[in-house]
Design a protein around this motif. Structure first.
Motif, PDB file in Angstrom:
ATOM      1  N   MET A   1       0.839  -1.180   0.000  1.00  0.00           N
ATOM      2  CA  MET A   1       0.000   0.000   0.000  1.00  0.00           C
ATOM      3  C   MET A   1       0.885   1.244   0.000  1.00  0.00           C
ATOM      4  SD  MET A   1      -2.837   1.245   2.794  1.00  0.00           S
ATOM      5  CE  MET A   1      -4.008  -0.005   2.319  1.00  0.00           C
ATOM      6  N   LYS A   2       0.487   2.224  -0.779  1.00  0.00           N
ATOM      7  CA  LYS A   2       1.210   3.488  -0.840  1.00  0.00           C
ATOM      8  C   LYS A   2       0.686   4.426   0.245  1.00  0.00           C
ATOM      9  CE  LYS A   2       1.841   3.139  -5.816  1.00  0.00           C
ATOM     10  NZ  LYS A   2       1.498   3.710  -7.125  1.00  0.00           N
ATOM     11  N   TYR A   3       1.566   5.311   0.691  1.00  0.00           N
ATOM     12  CA  TYR A   3       1.191   6.309   1.702  1.00  0.00           C
ATOM     13  C   TYR A   3       1.517   7.691   1.154  1.00  0.00           C
ATOM     14  CZ  TYR A   3       0.241   2.916   5.350  1.00  0.00           C
ATOM     15  OH  TYR A   3      -0.324   1.916   6.094  1.00  0.00           O
ATOM     16  N   VAL A   4       0.627   8.642   1.408  1.00  0.00           N
ATOM     17  CA  VAL A   4       0.800  10.000   0.890  1.00  0.00           C
ATOM     18  C   VAL A   4       0.998  10.984   2.040  1.00  0.00           C
ATOM     19  CG1 VAL A   4      -1.694  10.462   0.793  1.00  0.00           C
ATOM     20  CG2 VAL A   4      -0.148  11.720  -0.699  1.00  0.00           C
ATOM     21  N   CYS A   5       1.938  11.899   1.836  1.00  0.00           N
ATOM     22  CA  CYS A   5       2.173  12.967   2.805  1.00  0.00           C
ATOM     23  C   CYS A   5       1.019  13.958   2.712  1.00  0.00           C
ATOM     24  CB  CYS A   5       3.503  13.654   2.497  1.00  0.00           C
ATOM     25  SG  CYS A   5       3.842  15.072   3.566  1.00  0.00           S
ATOM     26  N   THR A   6       0.348  14.198   3.840  1.00  0.00           N
ATOM     27  CA  THR A   6      -0.800  15.101   3.838  1.00  0.00           C
ATOM     28  C   THR A   6      -0.392  16.562   3.734  1.00  0.00           C
ATOM     29  OG1 THR A   6      -0.861  15.156   6.247  1.00  0.00           O
ATOM     30  CG2 THR A   6      -2.207  13.476   5.157  1.00  0.00           C
ATOM     31  N   VAL A   7       0.892  16.857   3.886  1.00  0.00           N
ATOM     32  CA  VAL A   7       1.365  18.239   3.821  1.00  0.00           C
ATOM     33  C   VAL A   7       1.709  18.636   2.388  1.00  0.00           C
ATOM     34  CG1 VAL A   7       3.144  19.845   4.598  1.00  0.00           C
ATOM     35  CG2 VAL A   7       2.170  18.191   6.199  1.00  0.00           C
ATOM     36  N   CYS A   8       2.494  17.776   1.701  1.00  0.00           N
ATOM     37  CA  CYS A   8       2.967  18.185   0.368  1.00  0.00           C
ATOM     38  C   CYS A   8       2.532  17.261  -0.767  1.00  0.00           C
ATOM     39  CB  CYS A   8       4.496  18.290   0.364  1.00  0.00           C
ATOM     40  SG  CYS A   8       5.348  16.695   0.397  1.00  0.00           S
ATOM     41  N   GLY A   9       1.968  16.100  -0.437  1.00  0.00           N
ATOM     42  CA  GLY A   9       1.486  15.208  -1.483  1.00  0.00           C
ATOM     43  C   GLY A   9       2.477  14.162  -1.963  1.00  0.00           C
ATOM     44  N   TYR A  10       3.686  14.119  -1.366  1.00  0.00           N
ATOM     45  CA  TYR A  10       4.667  13.086  -1.731  1.00  0.00           C
ATOM     46  C   TYR A  10       4.065  11.715  -1.451  1.00  0.00           C
ATOM     47  CZ  TYR A  10       8.615   9.895  -1.061  1.00  0.00           C
ATOM     48  OH  TYR A  10       9.461   8.816  -1.106  1.00  0.00           O
ATOM     49  N   VAL A  11       4.269  10.776  -2.375  1.00  0.00           N
ATOM     50  CA  VAL A  11       3.747   9.424  -2.202  1.00  0.00           C
ATOM     51  C   VAL A  11       4.904   8.467  -1.949  1.00  0.00           C
ATOM     52  CG1 VAL A  11       2.480   7.527  -3.279  1.00  0.00           C
ATOM     53  CG2 VAL A  11       1.745   9.892  -3.663  1.00  0.00           C
ATOM     54  N   TYR A  12       4.850   7.764  -0.806  1.00  0.00           N
ATOM     55  CA  TYR A  12       5.827   6.723  -0.523  1.00  0.00           C
ATOM     56  C   TYR A  12       5.308   5.424  -1.116  1.00  0.00           C
ATOM     57  CZ  TYR A  12       8.701   3.208   1.601  1.00  0.00           C
ATOM     58  OH  TYR A  12       9.541   2.134   1.763  1.00  0.00           O
ATOM     59  N   ASN A  13       6.075   4.866  -2.057  1.00  0.00           N
ATOM     60  CA  ASN A  13       5.727   3.607  -2.701  1.00  0.00           C
ATOM     61  C   ASN A  13       6.683   2.536  -2.198  1.00  0.00           C
ATOM     62  OD1 ASN A  13       5.337   1.421  -4.404  1.00  0.00           O
ATOM     63  ND2 ASN A  13       5.184   2.662  -6.253  1.00  0.00           N
ATOM     64  N   PRO A  14       6.184   1.560  -1.424  1.00  0.00           N
ATOM     65  CA  PRO A  14       7.082   0.550  -0.864  1.00  0.00           C
ATOM     66  C   PRO A  14       7.801  -0.277  -1.926  1.00  0.00           C
ATOM     67  CG  PRO A  14       4.791   0.001  -0.413  1.00  0.00           C
ATOM     68  CD  PRO A  14       4.804   1.377  -1.002  1.00  0.00           C
ATOM     69  N   GLU A  15       7.228  -0.397  -3.117  1.00  0.00           N
ATOM     70  CA  GLU A  15       7.898  -1.142  -4.188  1.00  0.00           C
ATOM     71  C   GLU A  15       9.181  -0.443  -4.624  1.00  0.00           C
ATOM     72  OE1 GLU A  15       5.261  -1.959  -7.417  1.00  0.00           O
ATOM     73  OE2 GLU A  15       3.811  -3.004  -6.154  1.00  0.00           O
ATOM     74  N   LEU A  16       9.206   0.882  -4.509  1.00  0.00           N
ATOM     75  CA  LEU A  16      10.376   1.666  -4.913  1.00  0.00           C
ATOM     76  C   LEU A  16      11.282   2.011  -3.741  1.00  0.00           C
ATOM     77  CD1 LEU A  16       8.594   4.187  -7.311  1.00  0.00           C
ATOM     78  CD2 LEU A  16       9.711   2.026  -7.904  1.00  0.00           C
ATOM     79  N   GLY A  17      10.717   2.068  -2.539  1.00  0.00           N
ATOM     80  CA  GLY A  17      11.486   2.506  -1.377  1.00  0.00           C
ATOM     81  C   GLY A  17      11.841   3.980  -1.521  1.00  0.00           C
TER      82      GLY A  17
END
Length: 52
Positions: free
Chosen positions: A1-17
């Motif tokens: 599951m991806k997680y998004v920063c609620t401040v700036c919109g950056y998306v952390y993708n665990p597949e990419l690290g």
């Protein structure tokens, strides 16, 4: 599951690290170190939410 920063919109993708910050591909968000911060705006993990 991806997680998004609620401040700036950056998306952390665990597949990419986050190779720029020594986070290996395949690292789940839950397994990120407690001191992990958004690489764009610098907020902590508590400012991230699961992305639908």
């Amino acid at each position: 599951m991806k997680y998004v920063c609620t401040v700036c919109g950056y998306v952390y993708n665990p597949e990419l690290g986050d190779p720029d910050n020594d986070i290996a591909p395949g690292t789940a968000f839950e397994n990120l170190p407690d001191e992990f911060t958004c690489p764009i705006c610098g907020v902590g993990k508590d400012e991230f939410e699961p992305q639908d």
